[in-house]
Design a protein around this motif. Structure first.
Motif, PDB file in Angstrom:
ATOM      1  N   TYR A  31       0.796  -1.232   0.000  1.00  0.00           N
ATOM      2  CA  TYR A  31       0.000   0.000   0.000  1.00  0.00           C
ATOM      3  C   TYR A  31       0.824   1.276   0.000  1.00  0.00           C
ATOM      4  O   TYR A  31       0.356   2.319   0.432  1.00  0.00           O
ATOM      5  N   GLU A  60      -2.875   9.168   0.714  1.00  0.00           N
ATOM      6  CA  GLU A  60      -3.479   9.485   2.018  1.00  0.00           C
ATOM      7  C   GLU A  60      -2.777  10.662   2.683  1.00  0.00           C
ATOM      8  O   GLU A  60      -3.396  11.443   3.407  1.00  0.00           O
ATOM      9  N   LYS A 117      -7.209  -1.997   1.199  1.00  0.00           N
ATOM     10  CA  LYS A 117      -6.417  -1.684   2.400  1.00  0.00           C
ATOM     11  C   LYS A 117      -7.349  -1.513   3.602  1.00  0.00           C
ATOM     12  O   LYS A 117      -7.089  -2.052   4.686  1.00  0.00           O
ATOM     13  N   ARG A 156      -0.783   5.015   0.632  1.00  0.00           N
ATOM     14  CA  ARG A 156      -0.358   5.880   1.741  1.00  0.00           C
ATOM     15  C   ARG A 156       0.139   7.233   1.237  1.00  0.00           C
ATOM     16  O   ARG A 156      -0.071   8.268   1.854  1.00  0.00           O
TER      17      ARG A 156
END
Lengths: 316, 158, 350
Positions: free
Chosen positions: A181, A188, A283, A185
């Motif tokens: 991921y 994010e 995720k 991230r």
């Protein structure tokens, strides 16, 4: 020739002759470099068409939903996980499908090869173990195969089929030290506006051909929400809001079911990294519900079940 | 002059939160008028399309409220809904919808004061993020291929 | 007709002058492919591409076109009346279009402009557009224009044909509009015999690089019903996932859908690209769908290109051999292979 090819042909010959199956679904040589075409072989005298190579990226579970006959199918790790989901969702019965499991070293992403070639056209691409020999008019390059894999294959943690009737080769070592991921991230970490722009740019070139949806084995609804007209949830123009609605809902429909097989991205004619939507959901499902799609037949997919103590910090 | 008032679509389940809204009314509890209530049979009835639909129509915020876990009239509707909501909220916020726009709550039909209080909380949170800017479906304005091409071209060609 | 030679360093000046009087569309690199875009600076033109990802049909037949608007307001005197949305349809020059893509416009004309009906938007855009084509001296491996009655230097649908030579471009006027464009080009000089010979040689080389893969002539004679019922459709259709990639990328796929979008009291009537690969394409109001099966839809696409069109217009086929569908079909359904099956004269390497 890939070692699996002989085994697939042998198995197909045997299964068809013994009438164990009505058809064998696999791949045949493509007509352009780095492509293989899904094929359905019904007669033992056609099994020579079947091949295996590093260009069999399309998920064959897509051809299984709602079938009435008995079929054998070649299945990579991801294909096998989608077969598991078909079983969970009653799209096919286990006794209808004979799985020829193909432990997989990842599939080649032809776009990466194109990018490397910078406009030179590959005319022939040969695989030789861990290298790719790409040749065209006036050039020949030997590439390291691993560097030209599909993005999803590079971070795959289920290269071996999770369910099968026979295995075409020895299991391959699973990749354990991958960070699945990293890209999620990175998004994010952006602020809200940055994320909005990121996804705007991502889907700006979408032409709404629905190749991503149709290449997906999970998308078998008789009527897709984009085709519903009463009410009409989403407009059909290339309006950015409509395009985003499509991508959001497509991703949400596969939440907790997506095996990250990469077929959607592979199919997109505009090279849109559509997995950026589904990976976030994958995720979250893993973090919130500890579930990985299609790994075991038993149990229900995460959105078809619940635990009384599911996290609910976001609810007032 | 700042005349803007947030417009919030509230999906309330028939058996609990809608009852709470009712009770808040008959109890003459004060809460802001920015919410437009749509009654649904159960929070489990909420399809993500409803929430996207509200935003597409220009809602500044969406609030979904149902029975407390364990109290669902249909036994487990809100348990399923909870998972859907968690993932949807996370996906929408991941793709750039501001965190203050989407709200969820469990309010039983006896909790009139919680209803009024949550309504205030939701309205204030949406007010804090301001008017909706993204994900609003508007009338197609581009009438010729040239218009969007030109815009895109300026970026591309400079 | 007029033939001039423009050295490479003078091209931007010539194009710049065209830009003063018209909007110029040319291939622009976008992401990992090329696309025709409005270009406003002559130095940004990039002719190093082989083929654009999307065909230039979007310049004449946009993916979504707002045709009419209307009001539903009570008391509005114009309520319920469709009003045509005015469009800025000025002169346009498409620079560097491939001969095959230009040929596609010609093939599609018969659908939009007939004796009985005329599509105003298609027709006006076509009339206002000058096509400056770029001969393909390095065709892609997926190109098969010579097999469908065209060629890498086919000037038949162009106004000007450009040939990319090492020193500059040979520009040959094909139509009156093309001649007008070249007549006003002090950057160029009349093309010498050497230049012309050089250009002919390049064209011949390119033509040679594209062997004919199948002969479509027998299809004219073949009974439509026989072709319709051939067993090979079963094989052809298997891999298809019914996405719209082939039809949306295709320069000759013209099918569209008309839809209203209503926003409160106002509405817009839109014309949108549609695809015969989608089940919704043929769904009747009754719920009946005459092309409910994948096989029927896949067959439709190929039959339309190679048989229905040919039978109806005595022309064609409705395929120009650009190879986009071959290159981008997610499951590698190859129109060359299908055409060979249909003509039963396969000479293509499989």
């Amino acid at each position: 020739m890939h070692a699996y090819t002989e085994k697939i042909r042998e198995a197909a010959q045997r299964l068809l002759t013994e009438k164990k199956v009505d058809a064998v679904i696999g791949f045949r040589h493509g007509t352009v470099p780095m492509m293989s075409e899904p094929v359905c072989v019904r007669h033992a005298d056609q099994v020579h068409q079947l091949v295996w190579n590093g260009f069999c990226g399309i998920n064959l579970a897509n051809y299984l939903a709602k079938r009435k006959d008995r079929v054998a199918v070649t299945a990579k790790g991801c294909d096998s996980r989608n077969i598991v989901i078909h079983l969970q969702e009653n799209q096919i019965r286990r006794d209808q499908v004979y799985i020829l499991g193909a432990p997989c070293h990842g599939m080649v992403d032809r776009r990466k090869v194109w990018e490397f070639l910078k406009g030179r056209e590959p005319l022939q691409v040969m695989e030789n173990g861990s290298s790719l020999k790409v040749s065209g008019k006036g050039f020949e390059e030997v590439l390291e195969r691993q560097a030209f894999l599909q993005d999803n294959c590079r971070i795959c943690t289920h290269r071996n089929p999770v369910i099968y009737d026979e295995l075409l080769g020895d299991p391959v070592p699973e990749q354990t030290d991958v960070d699945r991921y990293e890209d999620v991230r990175r998004v994010e970490a952006m602020d809200s506006e940055g994320r909005w722009r990121y996804f705007n740019d991502l889907i700006a070139s979408c032409i709404r051909c629905y190749a991503c949806r149709n290449a997906c084995p999970l998308c078998y609804c008789p009527t897709c929400f984009v085709d519903e007209s009463r009410p009409q949830w989403v407009g059909k123009t290339l309006d950015p809001t409509d395009t985003r609605t499509f991508h959001l809902l497509r991703a949400f429909h596969v939440a907790g079911r997506c095996t990250d097989c990469g077929s959607c991205e592979r199919a997109c004619p505009m090279s849109i990294p559509v997995r950026q939507f589904t990976k976030k959901l994958e995720k979250d499902v893993k973090e919130l519900y500890g579930y990985e799609a299609g790994v075991v037949v038993e149990g229900r997919p995460p959105l078809d079940t619940y635990r009384p103590d599911d996290p609910q910090d976001f609810i007032k | 002059m700042n005349a803007w008032e947030p417009k919030i679509i509230a999906f309330l389940c028939n058996w609990c939160s809608y009852g709470a809204a009712d009770l808040a009314g008959v109890s003459r509890l004060q809460y802001p008028v920015n919410i437009r209530i749509i009654r649904v049979p159960c929070s489990g009835r909420i399809n993500p399309k409803f929430i996207l639909g509200a935003l597409r129509h220009g809602a500044d915020g969406v609030w979904v409220s149902g029975c407390h876990p364990g109290d669902c009239h249909y036994i487990e509707g809100n348990y399923y809904a909870r998972r859907k909501f968690a993932l949807l909220k996370s996906l929408l916020e991941h793709t750039g919808i501001e965190p203050g726009r989407l709200h969820f709550s469990w309010i039983s039909s006896a909790e009139a004061s919680k209803f009024a209080e949550t309504a205030r909380e939701v309205v204030e949170a949406v007010r804090a993020v301001g008017p909706a800017r993204h994900f609003i479906k508007t009338k197609p304005t581009w009438d010729d291929i040239e218009a969007p091409v030109q815009a895109a071209c300026q970026v591309e060609v400079g | 007709m007029l033939k001039i030679f423009v050295p490479k360093d003078k091209m931007p000046r010539w194009i710049g002058r065209i830009m003063d009087g018209a909007r110029v569309f040319a291939p622009v690199k976008e992401g990992d492919g090329y696309r025709f875009r409005l270009v406003t600076r002559p130095d940004k033109l990039d002719f190093s591409y082989q083929n654009t990802r999307l065909s230039p049909k979007e310049l004449v037949h946009p993916p979504a076109e707002a045709m009419f608007s209307y009001s539903l307001k009570k008391g509005d005197p114009k309520a319920g009346i469709l009003e045509e949305i005015p469009k800025a349809l000025g002169t346009r020059v498409v620079m560097g279009i491939r001969p095959c893509d230009a040929k596609a416009f010609q093939l599609v004309d018969v659908n939009f402009v007939t004796d009985q009906y005329m599509d105003p938007w298609w027709q006006r855009r076509r009339q206002n557009t000058v096509l400056v084509g770029l001969g393909c001296h390095e065709p892609c491996s997926t190109c098969f224009c010579t097999s469908v009655g065209s060629g890498p230097f086919d000037a038949g649908a162009l106004d000007v044909l450009m040939t990319d030579l090492p020193e500059g471009y040979l520009l040959e006027a094909v139509t009156e509009a093309g001649r007008a464009l070249l007549a006003d080009a002090p950057e160029g000089a009349p093309a010498s015999d050497t230049v012309l010979t050089e250009a002919r040689f390049l064209a011949q080389q390119a033509e040679k690089a594209l062997p004919r893969l199948f002969m479509l002539d027998p299809l004219r004679e073949k009974a439509m019903t026989a072709l319709f019922q051939e067993a090979f459709w079963e094989e052809v259709q298997f891999a298809c996932i019914n996405c719209g990639t082939c039809t949306f990328l295709c320069p000759t796929c013209w099918c569209f859908d008309i839809q209203d979008e209503v926003h409160q009291q106002e509405g817009v009537r839109l014309r949108l690209w549609d695809s015969c690969m989608f089940p919704l394409f043929t769904l009747h109001g009754s719920g009946h769908n005459p092309r409910n099966q994948k096989l029927q839809r896949v067959r439709q696409r190929f039959m339309h290109k190679f048989k229905y069109y040919v039978d109806k217009y005595g022309n064609g086929p409705a395929c120009v051999g650009c190879g986009r569908c071959v290159q981008y079909c997610p499951v590698n359904i190859d129109i060359r292979r299908v055409a060979a099956m249909m003509t039963a004269s396969c000479v293509c390497p499989t």
